[in-house]
Design a protein around this motif. Structure first.
Motif, PDB file in Angstrom:
ATOM      1  N   MET A   1      38.987  23.633  40.210  1.00 27.57           N
ATOM      2  CA  MET A   1      38.200  24.835  39.948  1.00 27.57           C
ATOM      3  C   MET A   1      36.922  24.476  39.191  1.00 27.57           C
ATOM      4  SD  MET A   1      39.124  27.966  37.347  1.00 27.57           S
ATOM      5  CE  MET A   1      40.717  28.257  38.099  1.00 27.57           C
ATOM      6  N   PRO A   2      35.731  24.807  39.733  1.00 24.91           N
ATOM      7  CA  PRO A   2      34.491  24.559  38.992  1.00 24.91           C
ATOM      8  C   PRO A   2      34.437  25.424  37.741  1.00 24.91           C
ATOM      9  CG  PRO A   2      34.068  25.031  41.332  1.00 24.91           C
ATOM     10  CD  PRO A   2      35.492  25.373  41.064  1.00 24.91           C
ATOM     11  N   VAL A   3      33.751  24.940  36.714  1.00 20.46           N
ATOM     12  CA  VAL A   3      33.669  25.701  35.471  1.00 20.46           C
ATOM     13  C   VAL A   3      32.995  27.042  35.691  1.00 20.46           C
ATOM     14  CG1 VAL A   3      31.461  24.698  34.706  1.00 20.46           C
ATOM     15  CG2 VAL A   3      33.127  25.526  33.016  1.00 20.46           C
ATOM     16  N   SER A   4      32.096  27.108  36.701  1.00 21.32           N
ATOM     17  CA  SER A   4      31.391  28.363  36.977  1.00 21.32           C
ATOM     18  C   SER A   4      32.311  29.439  37.523  1.00 21.32           C
ATOM     19  CB  SER A   4      30.234  28.116  37.951  1.00 21.32           C
ATOM     20  OG  SER A   4      30.705  27.500  39.135  1.00 21.32           O
ATOM     21  N   ASP A   5      33.509  29.053  37.992  1.00 19.70           N
ATOM     22  CA  ASP A   5      34.462  30.043  38.508  1.00 19.70           C
ATOM     23  C   ASP A   5      35.250  30.711  37.385  1.00 19.70           C
ATOM     24  OD1 ASP A   5      33.652  29.474  41.053  1.00 19.70           O
ATOM     25  OD2 ASP A   5      35.417  28.303  41.600  1.00 19.70           O
ATOM     26  N   LEU A   6      35.161  30.187  36.187  1.00 22.22           N
ATOM     27  CA  LEU A   6      35.861  30.783  35.057  1.00 22.22           C
ATOM     28  C   LEU A   6      35.070  31.970  34.516  1.00 22.22           C
ATOM     29  CD1 LEU A   6      36.856  27.542  33.119  1.00 22.22           C
ATOM     30  CD2 LEU A   6      38.353  28.957  34.542  1.00 22.22           C
ATOM     31  N   SER A  42      44.743  39.721  18.834  1.00 25.43           N
ATOM     32  CA  SER A  42      45.477  40.071  20.055  1.00 25.43           C
ATOM     33  C   SER A  42      44.644  39.802  21.297  1.00 25.43           C
ATOM     34  CB  SER A  42      45.896  41.547  20.012  1.00 25.43           C
ATOM     35  OG  SER A  42      44.759  42.388  19.872  1.00 25.43           O
ATOM     36  N   THR A  43      43.326  39.992  21.191  1.00 32.88           N
ATOM     37  CA  THR A  43      42.434  39.708  22.316  1.00 32.88           C
ATOM     38  C   THR A  43      42.435  38.220  22.629  1.00 32.88           C
ATOM     39  OG1 THR A  43      41.013  41.577  21.737  1.00 32.88           O
ATOM     40  CG2 THR A  43      40.065  39.880  23.161  1.00 32.88           C
ATOM     41  N   VAL A  44      42.330  37.410  21.578  1.00 36.89           N
ATOM     42  CA  VAL A  44      42.352  35.954  21.772  1.00 36.89           C
ATOM     43  C   VAL A  44      43.701  35.505  22.316  1.00 36.89           C
ATOM     44  CG1 VAL A  44      42.265  33.731  20.596  1.00 36.89           C
ATOM     45  CG2 VAL A  44      40.629  35.522  20.006  1.00 36.89           C
ATOM     46  N   SER A  45      44.771  36.069  21.792  1.00 39.70           N
ATOM     47  CA  SER A  45      46.107  35.694  22.247  1.00 39.70           C
ATOM     48  C   SER A  45      46.276  35.938  23.738  1.00 39.70           C
ATOM     49  CB  SER A  45      47.165  36.470  21.460  1.00 39.70           C
ATOM     50  OG  SER A  45      48.463  36.090  21.849  1.00 39.70           O
ATOM     51  N   ASP A  46      45.798  37.074  24.211  1.00 38.91           N
ATOM     52  CA  ASP A  46      45.876  37.380  25.643  1.00 38.91           C
ATOM     53  C   ASP A  46      45.049  36.398  26.459  1.00 38.91           C
ATOM     54  OD1 ASP A  46      47.526  39.528  25.119  1.00 38.91           O
ATOM     55  OD2 ASP A  46      45.923  41.030  25.227  1.00 38.91           O
ATOM     56  N   GLY A  47      43.859  36.078  25.953  1.00 42.51           N
ATOM     57  CA  GLY A  47      43.003  35.133  26.668  1.00 42.51           C
ATOM     58  C   GLY A  47      43.593  33.744  26.722  1.00 42.51           C
ATOM     59  N   VAL A  48      44.208  33.307  25.618  1.00 44.23           N
ATOM     60  CA  VAL A  48      44.825  31.984  25.576  1.00 44.23           C
ATOM     61  C   VAL A  48      46.013  31.921  26.530  1.00 44.23           C
ATOM     62  CG1 VAL A  48      46.142  30.397  24.119  1.00 44.23           C
ATOM     63  CG2 VAL A  48      44.025  31.410  23.255  1.00 44.23           C
ATOM     64  N   ARG A  53      48.349  29.786  31.617  1.00 42.89           N
ATOM     65  CA  ARG A  53      48.818  29.972  33.002  1.00 42.89           C
ATOM     66  C   ARG A  53      47.934  29.229  33.995  1.00 42.89           C
ATOM     67  NH1 ARG A  53      49.550  35.392  31.136  1.00 42.89           N
ATOM     68  NH2 ARG A  53      47.618  36.043  32.169  1.00 42.89           N
ATOM     69  N   GLN A  54      46.661  29.077  33.671  1.00 41.57           N
ATOM     70  CA  GLN A  54      45.735  28.360  34.550  1.00 41.57           C
ATOM     71  C   GLN A  54      45.813  26.849  34.357  1.00 41.57           C
ATOM     72  OE1 GLN A  54      42.251  30.729  33.164  1.00 41.57           O
ATOM     73  NE2 GLN A  54      41.838  31.077  35.327  1.00 41.57           N
ATOM     74  N   GLY A  55      46.631  26.416  33.399  1.00 43.33           N
ATOM     75  CA  GLY A  55      46.781  24.988  33.161  1.00 43.33           C
ATOM     76  C   GLY A  55      45.636  24.358  32.404  1.00 43.33           C
ATOM     77  N   LEU A  56      44.885  25.175  31.640  1.00 35.81           N
ATOM     78  CA  LEU A  56      43.714  24.667  30.944  1.00 35.81           C
ATOM     79  C   LEU A  56      43.954  24.398  29.463  1.00 35.81           C
ATOM     80  CD1 LEU A  56      41.029  26.991  32.599  1.00 35.81           C
ATOM     81  CD2 LEU A  56      41.667  24.650  33.232  1.00 35.81           C
ATOM     82  N   VAL A  57      44.946  25.055  28.873  1.00 38.64           N
ATOM     83  CA  VAL A  57      45.268  24.796  27.474  1.00 38.64           C
ATOM     84  C   VAL A  57      46.777  24.722  27.306  1.00 38.64           C
ATOM     85  CG1 VAL A  57      43.204  26.047  26.684  1.00 38.64           C
ATOM     86  CG2 VAL A  57      45.419  27.206  26.700  1.00 38.64           C
ATOM     87  N   ASP A  69      43.805  18.045  30.266  1.00 40.08           N
ATOM     88  CA  ASP A  69      42.713  17.211  30.789  1.00 40.08           C
ATOM     89  C   ASP A  69      41.702  18.064  31.552  1.00 40.08           C
ATOM     90  OD1 ASP A  69      43.839  14.971  29.693  1.00 40.08           O
ATOM     91  OD2 ASP A  69      44.776  14.284  31.560  1.00 40.08           O
ATOM     92  N   GLU A  70      42.185  18.988  32.369  1.00 42.80           N
ATOM     93  CA  GLU A  70      41.269  19.846  33.119  1.00 42.80           C
ATOM     94  C   GLU A  70      40.510  20.781  32.179  1.00 42.80           C
ATOM     95  OE1 GLU A  70      41.199  23.020  36.878  1.00 42.80           O
ATOM     96  OE2 GLU A  70      43.112  22.236  36.137  1.00 42.80           O
ATOM     97  N   GLY A  71      41.212  21.305  31.182  1.00 41.67           N
ATOM     98  CA  GLY A  71      40.557  22.178  30.215  1.00 41.67           C
ATOM     99  C   GLY A  71      39.469  21.459  29.452  1.00 41.67           C
ATOM    100  N   ARG A  72      39.747  20.220  29.079  1.00 39.49           N
ATOM    101  CA  ARG A  72      38.746  19.430  28.364  1.00 39.49           C
ATOM    102  C   ARG A  72      37.531  19.191  29.247  1.00 39.49           C
ATOM    103  NH1 ARG A  72      36.705  14.515  28.142  1.00 39.49           N
ATOM    104  NH2 ARG A  72      36.061  13.644  26.123  1.00 39.49           N
ATOM    105  N   GLU A  73      37.745  18.909  30.512  1.00 38.08           N
ATOM    106  CA  GLU A  73      36.638  18.676  31.438  1.00 38.08           C
ATOM    107  C   GLU A  73      35.721  19.898  31.500  1.00 38.08           C
ATOM    108  OE1 GLU A  73      36.051  18.031  36.254  1.00 38.08           O
ATOM    109  OE2 GLU A  73      37.885  17.330  35.290  1.00 38.08           O
TER     110      GLU A  73
END
Length: 224
Positions: A1-6, A42-48, A53-57, A69-73
């Motif tokens: 997934m490109p970073v621009s898709d986030l 609570s907003t941050v918790s939902d985002g995290v 689920r996306q495998g980024l954190v 690794d993908e999240g760091r990239e």
């Protein structure tokens, strides 16, 4: 997934998690992220949770938040965007170094990877932004200098400023008045920990400058 898709919020979260540990060993938590972003925990918790689920954190309940690794990239890509934009705004558009952070925060979500590479080329592939923060390379490699906070630098030594935190625009304007910026050379005259004061003298000047704890803690130096 490109970073621009986030989403912009996902991009902000990843950049913040990475940046929090760039210059210190501080671990990022939901509470700390909420405070930095000015939103409810609570907003941050939902985002995290979504990023997990996306495998980024990776995040254990009530624990620190780490990047995969993908999240760091993706995080490093956003840091690169931000710092190149800050550099472009200062060098090409005449912005002050105290003005560019918020502008870059907006622009970094809108620009394309192609535009970022053109900006990098136009600027001559700079290695750091106007505050001294290293700009990661196109392949995602940061190059952090072996720096220490001015508040912890050895007395009696001549050092050069390598980085100044851009967290507080008012402080940046104060540093401008004092003549403090990346590459400024100075000697560390004295630390007075009980008064929270660090005394310095700029190279070529004949008077000392007293800096409080917040000011000396916002400056990183390297041996000259």
């Amino acid at each position: 997934m490109p970073v621009s898709d986030l989403s912009p919020s996902a991009q902000d979260y990843l950049k913040l998690i990475w940046s929090a540990t760039e210059w210190s060993a501080t671990q990022m938590t939901v509470g700390a992220m909420a405070e930095r972003l000015g939103v409810m925990p609570s907003t941050v918790s939902d985002g995290v949770k979504k990023l997990v689920r996306q495998g980024l954190v990776a995040h254990a309940p009530y624990g620190s938040i780490g990047l995969t690794d993908e999240g760091r990239e993706h995080a490093v890509a956003m840091v690169r965007r931000h710092r190149l934009l800050e550099t472009f705004l200062v060098q090409m558009l005449g912005y002050g170094w105290d003005e560019v952070h918020d502008e870059a925060e907006v622009l970094e979500h809108a620009v394309s990877d192609k535009l970022i590479e053109r900006i990098d080329q136009k600027l001559g592939y700079p290695r750091r932004d106007p505050h001294g923060d290293p700009i990661p390379t196109a392949d995602g490699q940061p190059h952090l200098p072996a720096a220490t906070r001015l508040s912890a630098a050895d007395t009696g030594r001549t050092v050069a400023i390598t980085r100044i935190s851009d967290a507080d625009p008012e402080m940046l304007r104060y540093f401008t008045e004092l003549g403090l910026a990346p590459d400024t050379k100075l000697s560390v005259r004295e630390h007075r920990p009980y008064a929270d004061v660090t005394t310095i003298r700029l190279q070529g000047r004949d008077r000392d400058i007293d800096l409080g704890a917040s000011a000396s803690g916002a400056i990183w130096v390297v041996a000259d």
